[in-house]
Design a protein around this motif. Structure first.
Motif, short mmCIF file in Angstrom:
data_model
loop_
_atom_site.label_atom_id
_atom_site.label_comp_id
_atom_site.label_asym_id
_atom_site.label_seq_id
_atom_site.Cartn_x
_atom_site.Cartn_y
_atom_site.Cartn_z
N GLU A 41 -4.42 -3.03 9.33
CA GLU A 41 -5.74 -3.66 9.20
C GLU A 41 -5.62 -5.00 8.48
N ILE A 42 -4.87 -4.99 7.39
CA ILE A 42 -4.73 -6.21 6.59
C ILE A 42 -4.06 -7.32 7.39
N PRO B 23 -1.88 5.38 20.36
CA PRO B 23 -3.03 5.10 21.25
C PRO B 23 -4.10 6.19 21.23
N SER B 24 -3.74 7.36 20.73
CA SER B 24 -4.71 8.47 20.70
C SER B 24 -5.67 8.37 19.51
N ILE B 25 -5.40 7.44 18.58
CA ILE B 25 -6.24 7.28 17.40
C ILE B 25 -6.92 5.92 17.45
N PRO B 26 -8.23 5.87 17.31
CA PRO B 26 -8.94 4.58 17.35
C PRO B 26 -8.50 3.69 16.20
N PHE B 27 -8.49 2.39 16.47
CA PHE B 27 -8.11 1.45 15.42
C PHE B 27 -9.23 0.43 15.22
N PRO B 28 -9.63 0.19 14.00
CA PRO B 28 -9.20 0.91 12.80
C PRO B 28 -9.83 2.29 12.73
N PRO B 29 -9.14 3.25 12.14
CA PRO B 29 -9.69 4.60 12.04
C PRO B 29 -10.81 4.65 11.01
N PRO B 30 -11.65 5.69 11.03
CA PRO B 30 -12.67 5.84 9.99
C PRO B 30 -12.02 5.77 8.62
N PRO B 31 -12.55 4.96 7.71
CA PRO B 31 -11.86 4.68 6.45
C PRO B 31 -11.70 5.87 5.52
N ASN B 32 -12.49 6.92 5.70
CA ASN B 32 -12.39 8.09 4.82
C ASN B 32 -11.78 9.30 5.51
N SER B 33 -11.23 9.08 6.70
CA SER B 33 -10.64 10.18 7.46
C SER B 33 -9.15 10.27 7.21
N PHE B 34 -8.57 11.41 7.59
CA PHE B 34 -7.13 11.58 7.44
C PHE B 34 -6.35 10.74 8.43
N ALA B 35 -7.05 10.15 9.42
CA ALA B 35 -6.39 9.23 10.35
C ALA B 35 -6.07 7.90 9.68
N SER B 36 -6.74 7.63 8.57
CA SER B 36 -6.45 6.41 7.81
C SER B 36 -5.28 6.69 6.88
N THR B 37 -4.20 5.94 7.05
CA THR B 37 -2.98 6.11 6.25
C THR B 37 -2.53 4.75 5.74
N ILE B 38 -1.49 4.73 4.94
CA ILE B 38 -1.00 3.45 4.44
C ILE B 38 -0.56 2.54 5.59
N ASN B 39 -0.11 3.14 6.69
CA ASN B 39 0.34 2.34 7.83
C ASN B 39 -0.83 1.68 8.55
N VAL C 203 0.86 -1.18 0.00
CA VAL C 203 0.00 0.00 0.00
C VAL C 203 0.90 1.23 0.00
N ALA C 204 0.67 2.10 -0.97
CA ALA C 204 1.54 3.26 -1.14
C ALA C 204 0.72 4.54 -1.25
N ALA C 205 1.22 5.59 -0.64
CA ALA C 205 0.65 6.93 -0.72
C ALA C 205 1.62 7.87 -0.01
N LYS C 206 1.29 9.14 0.02
CA LYS C 206 2.21 10.11 0.61
C LYS C 206 2.10 10.19 2.13
N THR C 207 0.88 10.07 2.65
CA THR C 207 0.65 10.27 4.08
C THR C 207 0.97 9.02 4.88
N THR C 208 1.73 9.21 5.95
CA THR C 208 2.08 8.09 6.84
C THR C 208 1.70 8.45 8.28
N SER C 209 1.76 7.45 9.15
CA SER C 209 1.45 7.67 10.56
C SER C 209 1.98 6.52 11.38
#
Length: 315
Positions: free
Chosen positions: A64-65, A43-59, A32-38
């Motif tokens: 998830e996978i 622990p401050s971000i719920p997992f899995p994050p909302p799929p269309n939010s900026f909290a969702s990154t390639i990491n 999975v490739a893109a510019k944004t990483t995290s």
């Protein structure tokens, strides 16, 4: 690596995320490739994050996978405006998994407005990410497909070519149509060179799909959610394209719904509606113009600039 290896560029959220997850669930090892990483374990971000939010990154998608679906995934950052980074992404994919079977280009920049209201810098950004990023990715991947005895698939997120698509978004359409031209042209190259196990296909949604982009639309008008489909229709269509014979999909510019109906016999698309029981409005034409001409196979005297430059051909 016994699994097929798929590289999805533009996979941090929305449609790209869904493609990556569903390919992994169907036995692919995915990059999975893109510019944004995290930090996927923040622990401050719920997992899995909302799929269309900026909290969702390639990491987070890779986590998830592996953690939720037991799949195989690697996250590699890339800025598709940078050819050096694209070359590194392709070579690193092959270094990790030993091969490349599928390349999916979902990365994109959007600005829908008139020419007058589209700044030159915005136009240049879209061309850099959309057609230029695609071209650089395909060009970097071809040598690895060659090493794989020309066995592979390329999927491009770009539309069928028709006039209405230009209206109100000319700058955007110039790049996206250019991507579809690459699909048509490279498909002809594969046929001309006798590469019977290679195919490049373009896919586009027939109905608007739930994503970060359509999320802004829903915020302004909550009733518009009734006109959205889940991204699973897109990943289902891509999986079907990857499983289809080469001659059915090479050079094809198609819509998710139309391909599933025509090639897979799907008649009921209600399960894809975001709002249960709704009938999302189709945004694409029912039929598209045929691009081929009667003289399609009459090239005349073919010119190859690369051979001319190398001095192997004289005029």
């Amino acid at each position: 690596m016994t699994k097929k290896v798929a590289l999805i560029i533009g996979a941090s959220r929305g449609i790209g995320r869904q493609i990556a997850i569903d390919l992994a669930r169907n036995g692919y090892a995915v990059v999975v490739a893109a510019k944004t990483t995290s930090n996927p374990h923040d622990p401050s971000i719920p997992f899995p994050p909302p799929p269309n939010s900026f909290a969702s990154t390639i990491n987070t998608v890779a986590r998830e996978i592996t953690d939720l679906y037991g799949g195989t995934a690697t996250a590699i950052a890339v800025d598709t405006r940078d050819t050096t980074q694209i070359n590194h992404l392709i070579s690193e994919t092959v270094r990790i998994y030993g091969k490349l079977d599928v390349l999916i280009y979902n990365s994109g920049a959007i600005w829908w407005s008139s020419v007058e209201n589209t700044p030159v810098k915005r136009f240049q950004l879209m061309q850099k990410i959309n057609p230029e990023g695609l071209y650089a990715s395909v060009h970097a991947a071809l040598p690895y497909f060659e090493k794989n005895e020309w066995k592979g698939r390329i999927i491009v997120v770009s539309p069928p070519i028709y006039s209405r698509f230009f209206r109100g978004k000319t700058a955007y359409a110039m790049g996206k149509v250019g991507m579809s031209v690459l699909t048509k042209g490279l498909a002809m190259d594969f046929e001309r060179e006798g590469r019977k196990n290679m195919a490049i296909t373009s896919i586009w949604p027939a109905v608007s799909i739930e994503s970060a982009a359509t999320g802004d639309m829903v915020k302004k008008d909550p009733t518009s959610e009734r006109d959205l489909r889940k991204p699973t229709i897109f990943s289902d269509a891509i999986l079907a394209m990857l499983n289809a014979p080469v001659h059915k999909v090479n050079g094809l510019l198609d819509l998710d719904e139309d391909f599933l109906r025509r090639e897979c016999g799907v008649a009921d698309f209600s399960k894809y509606a975001v709002v249960p029981g709704s009938s999302p409005r189709r945004i694409m034409p029912a039929k598209f113009p045929i691009l081929e001409v009667e003289e399609q196979d009459d090239e005349g005297r073919r010119m190859d600039s690369a051979q001319l430059r190398a001095g192997r051909v004289k005029i």
